[in-house]
Design a protein around this motif. Structure first.
Motif, PDB file in Angstrom:
ATOM      1  N   PRO A 170       0.242  -1.773   0.110  1.00 57.23           N
ATOM      2  CA  PRO A 170       0.306   0.108  -0.018  1.00 57.23           C
ATOM      3  C   PRO A 170       0.878   0.941  -0.077  1.00 57.23           C
ATOM      4  N   PHE A 171       2.027   1.088   0.922  1.00 55.62           N
ATOM      5  CA  PHE A 171       2.259   2.389   1.118  1.00 55.62           C
ATOM      6  C   PHE A 171       3.353   2.384  -0.239  1.00 55.62           C
ATOM      7  N   ASP A 172       3.832   1.447  -1.815  1.00 56.72           N
ATOM      8  CA  ASP A 172       4.360   1.693  -2.057  1.00 56.72           C
ATOM      9  C   ASP A 172       3.130   2.172  -3.776  1.00 56.72           C
ATOM     10  N   ALA A 173       2.425   2.210  -3.582  1.00 56.17           N
ATOM     11  CA  ALA A 173       0.552   2.453  -4.394  1.00 56.17           C
ATOM     12  C   ALA A 173       0.932   3.962  -4.028  1.00 56.17           C
ATOM     13  N   ILE A 174       1.235   4.374  -2.594  1.00 54.55           N
ATOM     14  CA  ILE A 174       1.020   5.625  -2.815  1.00 54.55           C
ATOM     15  C   ILE A 174       2.651   6.547  -3.708  1.00 54.55           C
ATOM     16  N   GLN A 217       7.818   1.484   4.168  1.00 56.19           N
ATOM     17  CA  GLN A 217       7.934   0.440   3.812  1.00 56.19           C
ATOM     18  C   GLN A 217       7.113  -0.611   3.486  1.00 56.19           C
ATOM     19  N   ALA A 218       7.141  -1.781   3.719  1.00 57.00           N
ATOM     20  CA  ALA A 218       5.727  -2.456   3.246  1.00 57.00           C
ATOM     21  C   ALA A 218       5.642  -3.390   4.696  1.00 57.00           C
ATOM     22  N   VAL A 219       4.717  -3.778   4.133  1.00 58.60           N
ATOM     23  CA  VAL A 219       3.736  -4.115   5.365  1.00 58.60           C
ATOM     24  C   VAL A 219       3.845  -5.493   5.114  1.00 58.60           C
ATOM     25  N   PRO A 245      -4.346   6.602  -3.007  1.00 58.39           N
ATOM     26  CA  PRO A 245      -4.374   5.819  -4.773  1.00 58.39           C
ATOM     27  C   PRO A 245      -5.548   6.034  -5.089  1.00 58.39           C
ATOM     28  N   ARG A 246      -5.538   7.066  -6.629  1.00 59.06           N
ATOM     29  CA  ARG A 246      -6.427   6.133  -7.891  1.00 59.06           C
ATOM     30  C   ARG A 246      -6.589   4.837  -8.425  1.00 59.06           C
TER      31      ARG A 246
END
Lengths: 321, 251
Positions: free
Chosen positions: B39-43, B120-122, B185-186
């Motif tokens: 999710p943080f990478d999607a942001i 971070q990766a979750v 994120p879209r």
């Protein structure tokens, strides 16, 4: 074994996470000839060094160019000290400060790093580190390969050690400011003055979630209840996202991890990500209108009902005592 | 020369999935889990796209390290709007140091002006890779970003710290890691999904990149964590406070 702890401080004293990291380091370096040294960086931080010296020897790097904890500069200085002092383990408290600076130092020192460590075991010559993964759903045991090792430690993993009766040595290190990186600048810190303790340092934490409707309600109910215990306030992600509470109150997987004597969750449903930040608290109380809220699965005491009725009643009872 | 934004991503189990340790205690049972872009990478992907909407010359390149299954998630990033993707083929997940080694080699070849990734990766929650990468490249870093104001030579970045919002300035090239509140994120649109089919996913091997894996973190065991508590439901505030008086040392 020589452990170096990078001090996080407020310009005056060590932060509680750092003193816990010093306690953890003593458990690690408890053999003959083992050493724990504290590295204090900053500008005009003699009082911090004095505070640190009550626990053990200090290396002090004081320079105007280190006034703000900019990761590129601080990591560079830290990595140099690790190399010149032949440090085996570079350690710090789990915090945004350490993640930023020790992470970068780890990149300069070969990347044998474990974050958010909660404990360790000795397996022959090897150290096996325990750390949470998947928002705390599992505990991993990991062995690091390389040298030095870089470790961040949850403040809940150890106690602050006893202070010495006479302070240890403070040794200045020279800072070659001309060779420090200069492509990052500090523009400001929007710190929020608060009369309450930091959420990671308080014995009692009262946290609010989606059940709270306004900032005023949060302050009156969550803040009011916290004040009856001289406690801290915390927040679920939902309230931070909604702009009702500041980010530094957020408790959870991506926020702060707390383990106070008493944690009171007010109007928090208990998403896994929130539980990751508070489930090791000693006593947990949940106040929620939904009897099936997952927060009750990690709570010791639960009370089902409208927080707008229950919390004022709690405050009233506490005032009457 | 275009302003290339490199967005490294990780493929992780959906955070709604229940994490179970395999019977041998050495792995997580992934058979019932669905996977997503961290999710943080999607942001970070979203922020790169917004940057491209603000500036004309931006090219957004998404990177994933993993096996062929990763192409679904890379396709999702392309459907959101990324220009192209690179998959570095690897059978096993790499630890943060080795990921940083791969990414720094890619950075050397592609010469991005900005590397934007999740803080971070979750799955492993290490929060190390961005800092390792910035150190290896000798670039400025701004971690845990909640706002990025870009300019010609760099950016002002607001970052979420334990003690409030700190604002930093960094010059390009830089590494910035995204925190939760940077953006939302879209979702991929239907035209986006159709367009993604025609966008390239370049495959590269570790060998081609000259990377020899040198493990830094060896996982020797996983243990399921379960709550040891049984909740006692109380009816009144009086009863609750009595329980607290008996079981804490706060009164």
């Amino acid at each position: 074994m020589h452990v170096l702890v990078l001090a996080e401080h407020d310009g005056d004293r060590l932060r509680a996470g750092t003193t816990a990291a010093l306690g953890f380091s003593r458990q690690l370096a408890n053999g003959d000839g083992d050493q724990v040294t504290c590295l204090v960086l900053g500008d005009s931080v003699a009082t911090v060094a004095d505070d640190a010296a009550t626990f053990g020897p200090v290396l002090l790097g004081s320079h105007a160019d280190l006034a703000e904890p900019l990761a590129d500069r601080w990591a560079e200085v830290t990595a140099k000290v690790v190399q010149s002092e032949s440090i085996d383990i570079l350690l710090g408290a789990s915090s945004t400060f350490s993640r930023d600076i020790l992470g970068r130092a780890g990149g300069l020192l070969g990347g044998a790093m474990a974050s958010d460590v909660t404990g360790f075991l000795r397996d022959g010559d090897r150290l096996v580190w325990q750390r949470p993964m998947y928002a705390g759903a599992v505990t991993a045991s990991v062995v690091l390969h390389g040298s030095p090792l870089i470790v961040t430690v949850r403040p809940t993993a150890a106690e602050t050690p006893e202070r010495r009766s006479s302070p240890a040595s403070i040794t200045p290190i020279s800072i070659d400011s001309g060779r420090l990186p200069g492509s990052t600048g500090h523009l400001g810190l929007d710190g929020r003055p608060s009369h309450r303790p930091d959420v990671t340092e308080a014995r009692v934490v009262v946290s609010g979630g989606r059940g709270l409707k306004t900032t005023e309600d949060f302050e009156r109910l969550v803040g009011g209840l916290a004040d009856r215990f001289d406690g801290a306030t915390g927040s679920s992600r939902a309230l931070v996202d909604a702009g009702l509470t500041p980010n530094d109150l957020q408790v959870g997987q991506t926020g702060k991890v707390v383990a106070p004597e008493l944690y009171i969750a007010v109007g928090i449903s208990g998403a896994v990500q929130h539980l990751a930040g508070m489930k090791n608290s000693r006593v947990i109380v949940a106040v929620n209108s939904d009897p099936h809220a997952p927060i009750f699965e990690v709570a010791d005491y639960g009370i089902v009902g409208d927080l707008y009725d229950i919390v004022p009643e709690m405050i009233q009872h506490l005032d009457a005592d | 020369m275009s302003f290339l934004v490199l967005v490294p991503t990780k493929r992780v189990p959906d955070t709604d999935g229940v994490i179970r340790v395999t019977p041998d205690g050495l792995d997580v049972d992934t058979s019932h889990l669905s996977f997503v872009i961290n999710p943080f990478d999607a942001i970070a992907v979203e922020e790169a796209l917004r940057l491209r909407e603000r500036r004309e010359d931006v090219e957004v390149v998404v990177v994933g390290i993993g096996d062929e299954a990763y192409e679904d998630e890379l396709r999702t990033a392309l459907a959101m709007g990324a220009d192209r993707a690179i998959r570095v083929d690897a059978a096993e997940p790499l630890d943060p140091w080795n990921v940083a080694c791969v990414l720094s080699e890619l950075a050397r070849r592609l010469e991005p002006r900005l590397i934007l990734m999740g803080k971070q990766a979750v799955d492993d929650d290490s929060a190390q890779t961005g800092q390792f990468l910035a150190a290896k490249l000798g670039w400025p870093q701004a971690t845990f970003a909640s706002r990025i104001d870009d300019s010609e030579n760099g950016a002002e970045v607001a970052r979420e710290t334990d003690h409030g919002i700190e604002t930093l300035s960094v010059t390009w090239p830089a590494v910035i890691t995204a925190d939760l509140r940077l953006n939302e994120p879209r979702y991929a649109s239907l035209p986006g999904i159709l367009a993604a089919r025609g966008k390239p996913i370049q495959e590269m091997s570790l060998q081609e990149l000259g990377i020899e894996i040198q493990p830094r973190v060896e996982l020797v065991g996983l243990q399921q964590v379960a709550s040891q508590r049984t909740v006692r439901q109380v009816e009144t505030v009086t009863e609750l406070l009595e329980c607290l008086r008996e079981n804490t040392e706060l009164f």
